[in-house]
Design a protein around this motif. Structure first.
Motif, mmCIF file in Angstrom:
data_model
loop_
_atom_site.group_PDB
_atom_site.id
_atom_site.type_symbol
_atom_site.label_atom_id
_atom_site.label_comp_id
_atom_site.label_asym_id
_atom_site.label_seq_id
_atom_site.Cartn_x
_atom_site.Cartn_y
_atom_site.Cartn_z
ATOM 1 N N ALA A 109 0.859 -1.191 0.000
ATOM 2 C CA ALA A 109 0.000 0.000 0.000
ATOM 3 C C ALA A 109 0.892 1.237 0.000
ATOM 4 O O ALA A 109 2.016 1.196 0.501
ATOM 5 C CB ALA A 109 -0.902 -0.004 1.230
ATOM 6 N N ASN A 110 0.398 2.320 -0.556
ATOM 7 C CA ASN A 110 1.148 3.580 -0.672
ATOM 8 C C ASN A 110 2.477 3.370 -1.386
ATOM 9 O O ASN A 110 3.495 3.977 -1.035
ATOM 10 C CB ASN A 110 1.392 4.223 0.703
ATOM 11 N N LEU A 111 2.461 2.500 -2.389
ATOM 12 C CA LEU A 111 3.683 2.132 -3.101
ATOM 13 C C LEU A 111 4.332 3.346 -3.763
ATOM 14 O O LEU A 111 3.682 4.089 -4.491
ATOM 15 C CB LEU A 111 3.370 1.071 -4.159
ATOM 16 N N ALA A 112 5.616 3.520 -3.495
ATOM 17 C CA ALA A 112 6.378 4.593 -4.127
ATOM 18 C C ALA A 112 7.653 4.039 -4.758
ATOM 19 O O ALA A 112 8.077 4.491 -5.809
ATOM 20 C CB ALA A 112 6.731 5.666 -3.107
ATOM 21 N N GLY A 113 8.289 3.031 -4.121
ATOM 22 C CA GLY A 113 9.539 2.461 -4.616
ATOM 23 C C GLY A 113 9.299 1.323 -5.591
ATOM 24 O O GLY A 113 8.172 0.934 -5.850
ATOM 25 N N GLN A 114 10.395 0.788 -6.135
ATOM 26 C CA GLN A 114 10.316 -0.354 -7.039
ATOM 27 C C GLN A 114 10.302 -1.643 -6.228
ATOM 28 O O GLN A 114 10.902 -1.723 -5.155
ATOM 29 C CB GLN A 114 11.497 -0.366 -7.997
ATOM 30 N N VAL A 115 9.640 -2.670 -6.777
ATOM 31 C CA VAL A 115 9.494 -3.954 -6.073
ATOM 32 C C VAL A 115 10.259 -5.039 -6.814
ATOM 33 O O VAL A 115 10.219 -5.112 -8.044
ATOM 34 C CB VAL A 115 8.008 -4.355 -5.961
ATOM 35 N N ILE B 293 3.938 -11.692 -10.935
ATOM 36 C CA ILE B 293 2.594 -11.470 -11.459
ATOM 37 C C ILE B 293 1.788 -10.607 -10.496
ATOM 38 O O ILE B 293 2.158 -10.457 -9.336
ATOM 39 C CB ILE B 293 1.846 -12.812 -11.692
ATOM 40 N N GLY B 294 0.706 -10.060 -10.973
ATOM 41 C CA GLY B 294 -0.168 -9.294 -10.093
ATOM 42 C C GLY B 294 -0.739 -8.079 -10.783
ATOM 43 O O GLY B 294 -0.746 -7.978 -12.012
ATOM 44 N N ASP B 295 -1.185 -7.150 -9.989
ATOM 45 C CA ASP B 295 -1.805 -5.923 -10.469
ATOM 46 C C ASP B 295 -1.007 -4.752 -9.918
ATOM 47 O O ASP B 295 -1.151 -4.370 -8.766
ATOM 48 C CB ASP B 295 -3.259 -5.872 -9.984
ATOM 49 N N ARG B 296 -0.160 -4.207 -10.747
ATOM 50 C CA ARG B 296 0.737 -3.152 -10.298
ATOM 51 C C ARG B 296 0.001 -1.899 -9.840
ATOM 52 O O ARG B 296 0.460 -1.193 -8.963
ATOM 53 C CB ARG B 296 1.728 -2.817 -11.398
ATOM 54 N N ARG B 297 -1.169 -1.644 -10.409
ATOM 55 C CA ARG B 297 -1.958 -0.479 -9.990
ATOM 56 C C ARG B 297 -2.395 -0.592 -8.531
ATOM 57 O O ARG B 297 -2.595 0.402 -7.851
ATOM 58 C CB ARG B 297 -3.196 -0.309 -10.877
ATOM 59 N N HIS B 298 -2.541 -1.841 -8.068
ATOM 60 C CA HIS B 298 -2.953 -2.083 -6.687
ATOM 61 C C HIS B 298 -1.795 -2.561 -5.810
ATOM 62 O O HIS B 298 -2.005 -3.045 -4.704
ATOM 63 C CB HIS B 298 -4.102 -3.088 -6.647
ATOM 64 N N GLY B 299 -0.573 -2.477 -6.330
ATOM 65 C CA GLY B 299 0.605 -2.831 -5.542
ATOM 66 C C GLY B 299 0.800 -4.313 -5.318
ATOM 67 O O GLY B 299 1.446 -4.715 -4.357
#
Length: 193
Positions: free
Chosen positions: A48-54, A78-84
């Protein structure tokens, strides 16, 4: 007077921004998994509140920021980057996939680095189950033996691995028809530390 008012407004805006600021944090923390060899493993990670790279790391080795992971054709992020959501998917798991994994989120602006660990345990298949001897009313002995493909693990520089190879036996004394069943043997990598 006008410049003073502008400076005051700028300071108030900055304070309002800082007061409403929230650090990035794990909405879903990775959990340790146990999977059977050959199956799919999905290590979950949501921020949540993603700002950095994963990115994910395996036993301390960074796997990179791309969804396609170079050198690991069975691994994808995999996943939904818009939702972190940044899950690590491993298809056709092998004993070499058994490791400590870490979901890592890098720093950005005022956000701090965050990390969360999860281990993956892969339960190996028995190569064969051999009936050593069996006569009704007698003793039945079964032997489970693992093959060389299941007894090795990738050894990194400056690391050592001790392999204790042992055959596993199941002995049934005074066997009867009631002992007729499907028996299964499972193998897992033991890391000595």
């Amino acid at each position: 007077m006008c410049a003073t008012t502008r400076n005051l407004v700028a300071v108030l805006c900055a304070l309002a921004c800082v007061a409403g600021f929230q650090q990035q944090y794990f909405r879903i923390v990775p959990r340790s998994l146990r999977v059977h060899e050959g199956s799919e493993a999905v290590l979950e990670c949501a921020v949540a509140n993603l700002a950095g790279q994963v990115q994910w790391a395996k036993d301390g080795f960074a796997l990179g920021f791309s969804s396609v992971i170079p050198g690991y054709p069975r691994y994808t992020m995999i996943g939904d980057r818009r939702h972190g959501v940044y899950n690590l998917r491993i298809v056709n798991s092998t004993l070499e996939d058994e490791a400590e994994y870490q979901c890592q989120v890098g720093p950005a602006q005022m956000h701090k680095v965050i990390r969360a660990n999860a281990s993956l345990t892969v339960i190996g298949k028995c190569v064969y189950l051999r009936i050593v001897n069996s006569t009704l009313g007698d003793e039945a002995e079964y032997q489970c033996q693992v093959g060389p493909a299941q007894m090795h693990k990738v050894i990194r520089a400056n690391a050592s691995l001790t392999v204790i190879c042992k055959c596993v036996y199941l002995r049934i004394v005074n066997s009867t028809l009631e002992d007729e069943a499907e028996y299964q043997c499972q193998v897992s990598v033991l890391t000595l530390g």
